[in-house]
Design a protein around this motif. Sequence first.
Motif, PDB file in Angstrom:
ATOM      1  N   UNK A 136       0.838  -1.201   0.000  1.00  0.00           N
ATOM      2  CA  UNK A 136       0.000   0.000   0.000  1.00  0.00           C
ATOM      3  C   UNK A 136       0.876   1.257   0.000  1.00  0.00           C
ATOM      4  N   UNK A 137       0.303   2.350  -0.406  1.00  0.00           N
ATOM      5  CA  UNK A 137       1.012   3.627  -0.481  1.00  0.00           C
ATOM      6  C   UNK A 137       0.950   4.323   0.879  1.00  0.00           C
ATOM      7  N   UNK A 138       2.033   4.195   1.641  1.00  0.00           N
ATOM      8  CA  UNK A 138       2.060   4.789   2.985  1.00  0.00           C
ATOM      9  C   UNK A 138       2.180   6.313   2.943  1.00  0.00           C
ATOM     10  N   UNK A 139       2.406   6.870   1.745  1.00  0.00           N
ATOM     11  CA  UNK A 139       2.480   8.332   1.619  1.00  0.00           C
ATOM     12  C   UNK A 139       1.105   8.960   1.426  1.00  0.00           C
ATOM     13  N   UNK A 140       0.104   8.113   1.252  1.00  0.00           N
ATOM     14  CA  UNK A 140      -1.269   8.608   1.083  1.00  0.00           C
ATOM     15  C   UNK A 140      -1.984   8.492   2.425  1.00  0.00           C
ATOM     16  N   UNK A 141      -2.244   9.628   3.088  1.00  0.00           N
ATOM     17  CA  UNK A 141      -2.861   9.566   4.416  1.00  0.00           C
ATOM     18  C   UNK A 141      -4.227   8.892   4.432  1.00  0.00           C
ATOM     19  N   UNK A 142      -4.992   9.032   3.363  1.00  0.00           N
ATOM     20  CA  UNK A 142      -6.327   8.414   3.322  1.00  0.00           C
ATOM     21  C   UNK A 142      -6.193   6.900   3.358  1.00  0.00           C
ATOM     22  N   UNK A 143      -5.236   6.372   2.603  1.00  0.00           N
ATOM     23  CA  UNK A 143      -5.049   4.921   2.554  1.00  0.00           C
ATOM     24  C   UNK A 143      -4.465   4.407   3.865  1.00  0.00           C
ATOM     25  N   UNK A 144      -3.463   5.094   4.379  1.00  0.00           N
ATOM     26  CA  UNK A 144      -2.837   4.624   5.622  1.00  0.00           C
ATOM     27  C   UNK A 144      -3.813   4.660   6.794  1.00  0.00           C
ATOM     28  N   UNK A 145      -4.633   5.712   6.851  1.00  0.00           N
ATOM     29  CA  UNK A 145      -5.643   5.798   7.916  1.00  0.00           C
ATOM     30  C   UNK A 145      -6.651   4.669   7.787  1.00  0.00           C
ATOM     31  N   UNK A 146      -7.086   4.422   6.535  1.00  0.00           N
ATOM     32  CA  UNK A 146      -8.065   3.353   6.295  1.00  0.00           C
ATOM     33  C   UNK A 146      -7.471   2.000   6.646  1.00  0.00           C
ATOM     34  N   UNK A 147      -6.219   1.778   6.274  1.00  0.00           N
ATOM     35  CA  UNK A 147      -5.593   0.484   6.571  1.00  0.00           C
ATOM     36  C   UNK A 147      -5.437   0.289   8.079  1.00  0.00           C
TER      37      UNK A 147
END
Length: 276
Positions: A136-147
């Motif tokens: 996953x793209x850890x630089x994308x806050x939306x994705x990291x928060x969702x994960x």
Amino acid sequence: MFNSATTAEAEKAVRAAERRKLPVPEEVYEARRLRTAVYDTARLPDPERPALPGTAAEAAAVIQRHAEALRLADVTRRAAGLYEEEAAQRFVEATQAAVPKWVAGLDKEFTALVAVVAKAATKLPADVSDIDPKRINWNDPAITTAYTKTEGAVVQLEQLVSDRSDIAAVAGSDGGRDNALFAVASLPDPTVERVMNQDWQELSHRLAEWRRLTSQPVPRWVYLVRQTELTLGLATPGQARERAGCMHVWREATQARAAADSLRSAHAQVAQVLSA
């Protein structure tokens, strides 16, 4: 002879209920205390041997008293042993009676955690194979928060489902290969129309994907909340086996359709399987 493993399962069920902060009836605790008292009494140690006195006259009296104490201990153990099976069965039965309410008591938390996963899953990659901390793209806050939210909810779901399994086990096994799925989800009931439309192909794909993700709890739960064919819900005692039975009916009806030599015959044979 009473199966002592079942007593162990009852103990696991009580501990799981306590861990989930579910109300444990006093009848269960009293039955457990009774079983423990009988069990411990049946295993009382021999009384400690007194010191040998200095004279023969004293020795005879001391030995006689110790012999009486040994006989009493032996008789007491034997008498307690006569009640062990009954006491153990009372504990098991009291625990079994509490199981339906305990499983029902997990529903609210289960539904809430599933909702967390479902909401967070909308921000995660569409392909569940990409839902991996290494991909996953850890630089994308939306994705990291969702994960992070999904992972936290899945950890709690796994523990809740494990506790549900410990609770339900005392009332009977959930079944075989796909019991982990059927403990939390159910297939739609087969109908003649759906079998004739070969809907089992899609359902069997759902099962295969669930199995493929066995060692990947986060993608597995995301996959489960995203699909629409299976209905999520904790199984009550015996219900997981019923759900597995539904799967077998789907298979039998689909096989009957495939074995027929005409569409009309297929329709009749499917209807016969579903009415059995």
